[in-house]
Every structure is written in C-alpha cells, then in structure tokens.
Write a protein that holds these residues in place. Structure first.
Motif, PDB file in Angstrom:
ATOM      1  N   VAL A   1       0.815  -1.216   0.048  1.00 50.11           N
ATOM      2  CA  VAL A   1      -0.013  -0.026   0.052  1.00 50.11           C
ATOM      3  C   VAL A   1       1.021   1.214  -0.004  1.00 50.11           C
ATOM      4  N   TRP A   2       0.876   1.855  -1.173  1.00 52.41           N
ATOM      5  CA  TRP A   2       1.662   3.032  -1.177  1.00 52.41           C
ATOM      6  C   TRP A   2       1.025   4.450  -0.613  1.00 52.41           C
ATOM      7  N   ARG A   3       0.071   4.403  -0.687  1.00 55.98           N
ATOM      8  CA  ARG A   3      -0.878   5.300   0.148  1.00 55.98           C
ATOM      9  C   ARG A   3      -0.611   5.295   1.790  1.00 55.98           C
ATOM     10  N   ASN A   4       0.283   5.320   2.289  1.00 59.61           N
ATOM     11  CA  ASN A   4       0.608   5.179   3.455  1.00 59.61           C
ATOM     12  C   ASN A   4       1.918   5.707   3.946  1.00 59.61           C
ATOM     13  N   ILE A   5       2.089   6.378   5.071  1.00 61.42           N
ATOM     14  CA  ILE A   5       3.562   6.477   5.590  1.00 61.42           C
ATOM     15  C   ILE A   5       4.007   5.835   6.676  1.00 61.42           C
ATOM     16  N   PRO A   6       5.154   5.051   6.531  1.00 58.64           N
ATOM     17  CA  PRO A   6       5.691   4.836   5.246  1.00 58.64           C
ATOM     18  C   PRO A   6       5.167   3.475   4.357  1.00 58.64           C
ATOM     19  N   PRO A   7       5.166   3.493   3.041  1.00 60.16           N
ATOM     20  CA  PRO A   7       4.479   2.447   2.498  1.00 60.16           C
ATOM     21  C   PRO A   7       4.460   1.137   3.272  1.00 60.16           C
ATOM     22  N   CYS A   8       3.513   0.516   3.263  1.00 62.10           N
ATOM     23  CA  CYS A   8       2.994  -0.697   4.008  1.00 62.10           C
ATOM     24  C   CYS A   8       2.867  -1.893   3.256  1.00 62.10           C
ATOM     25  N   ARG A   9       3.313  -3.119   3.745  1.00 68.23           N
ATOM     26  CA  ARG A   9       2.866  -4.527   3.188  1.00 68.23           C
ATOM     27  C   ARG A   9       1.807  -5.047   4.095  1.00 68.23           C
ATOM     28  N   THR A  10       0.997  -5.799   3.176  1.00 68.27           N
ATOM     29  CA  THR A  10      -0.099  -6.416   3.644  1.00 68.27           C
ATOM     30  C   THR A  10       0.013  -7.781   3.393  1.00 68.27           C
ATOM     31  N   PHE A  11      -0.293  -8.705   4.218  1.00 69.91           N
ATOM     32  CA  PHE A  11      -0.291 -10.091   3.948  1.00 69.91           C
ATOM     33  C   PHE A  11      -1.708 -10.770   4.335  1.00 69.91           C
ATOM     34  N   HIS A  12      -2.064 -11.620   3.349  1.00 71.22           N
ATOM     35  CA  HIS A  12      -3.168 -12.193   3.583  1.00 71.22           C
ATOM     36  C   HIS A  12      -2.782 -13.713   3.546  1.00 71.22           C
TER      37      HIS A  12
END
Length: 214
Positions: free
Chosen positions: A192-203
C-alpha cells in the motif's frame, strides 16, 4: 488479565473529528516514544491501508474478529463499522495505556478489549464464549519481537482460526512472510503506497481445501 474499565460519558461531550484525530496522534506518538519496539511506526495507519486490509473480509458471515495490537483504534473503529450486529470483536494489546484509551473512547457492546499477549489468543477466544475466529488482524511488528515469539503467535493464530479463515497482517518489512509460509496454505502480499511509510499487507489463508478433503 482483565481489561480496564474506564468509560467516558459520551452523551455529555463528543469530540469533533479533528480533535479526535489529534488526540489519537498524541497518544500514539507518546506510546511510540515509550515503546518503539512494540509499535511499527510513529504515524497511525492511513485509511487507504485500513481499507486495503479489510476489503477482502466477508463481513456477512463473520461472527468473531480478533485484532492484535489495536493501539488507538485506527482499524478497530472501521472493523466495528463493518461488523455484523451479532458479531464480536476481541482486541488484544500488551500496552495498558492503549487498553484504557480504547475502553474510554469506544462504547460498543460488540467490542471486548483485553490486556495480554497474542500468544494467548485461544484462551481469550474461549473466555469470550467462542471456539474459533473467522479473521485475525495484526499490526504487531514481528521483526522486533523476541526470538520465538513471532513463531508462537503465528502458530496460535493458525490454531484459533476456523477452516478457511484468514490471518491479515500489515507490516513495514517482509520479515513476517518467513513465519507465515510454513503453516498457512496460501500467503498473498500487496504493498500500500498511500501510507506513511508504504506498508506491506499479507493475507494468510488457513487450509480450507485440506480440511474439506479430510
């Protein structure tokens, strides 16, 4: 350990959105300074991140949602906004200040805030009157946990999830993938680039197909 009863009179005074945001940010920043290893970022998660993580949840069938490390409730409130009226949310946090803050700020009978470790998730689920959870969400920074704790949390989460349930994780590094892939059937990752800082998500999906075949 039981949660801390600390309720405000919401009818008397409801803070505006700006005041609430500033209050959340102030609490979040203070706790980051006190416990940097327990909190992944100095800035609370963006709504874009919240939406990305939660958009894949089947809200109609979910009856128990568990959240690790709810902090100031950035995800918590959105979960409650989408949660079925008859469902429950268990929010687990090691930080007593966050526990007290959530209990003071969110008045919803579907929410159960507990002080404790995610390692004990099965006990908390049982105490709430359930056998398994549909989804578990975590923002705990796995890369900073003591050795063996991350593995234990992932194992206990897999055990508490129903067949076909999912472990939803958001992180600022890819470290957690090595903990998820050995025990979950399928792990998908997004950024997710629209986050400070960019964040990884795991499902991380529990073994629905294997359970049905058995």
């Amino acid at each position: 350990m039981a949660s801390i009863p600390l309720k405000k009179n919401h009818a008397a005074r409801r803070p505006g959105r700006k005041a609430k945001f500033l209050g959340q940010w102030s609490m979040f920043f203070r706790q980051f300074v006190k416990h940097p290893g327990m909190i992944g970022s100095v800035i609370p998660s963006s709504q874009a991140l919240v939406d990305t993580v939660l958009d894949d949840v089947d809200w109609d069938t979910t009856r128990l949602f568990v959240e690790y490390g709810p902090g100031v409730g950035t995800f918590t409130q959105t979960i409650l906004d989408r949660l079925h009226p008859e469902a429950k949310l268990i929010a687990i946090d090691l930080n007593l200040d966050f526990v007290a803050y959530l209990e003071a700020e969110i008045s919803d009978p579907r929410l159960r805030v507990v002080h404790g470790s995610a390692v004990d998730v099965r006990r908390f689920v049982t105490e709430a009157g359930f056998r398994q959870a549909d989804y578990v969400l975590s923002g705990i920074p796995f890369s900073t946990l003591p050795e063996g704790v991350g593995e234990a949390i992932c194992a206990e989460t897999h055990a508490v999830l129903r067949s076909g349930g999912a472990f939803l994780v958001y992180q600022y590094s890819a470290f957690v993938r090595r903990l998820l892939t050995p025990i979950f059937m399928r792990v998908t990752e997004r950024t997710v680039w629209r986050n400070i800082p960019p964040c990884r998500t795991f499902h991380a999906l529990r073994d629905e197909a294997l359970a049905q075949a058995a």
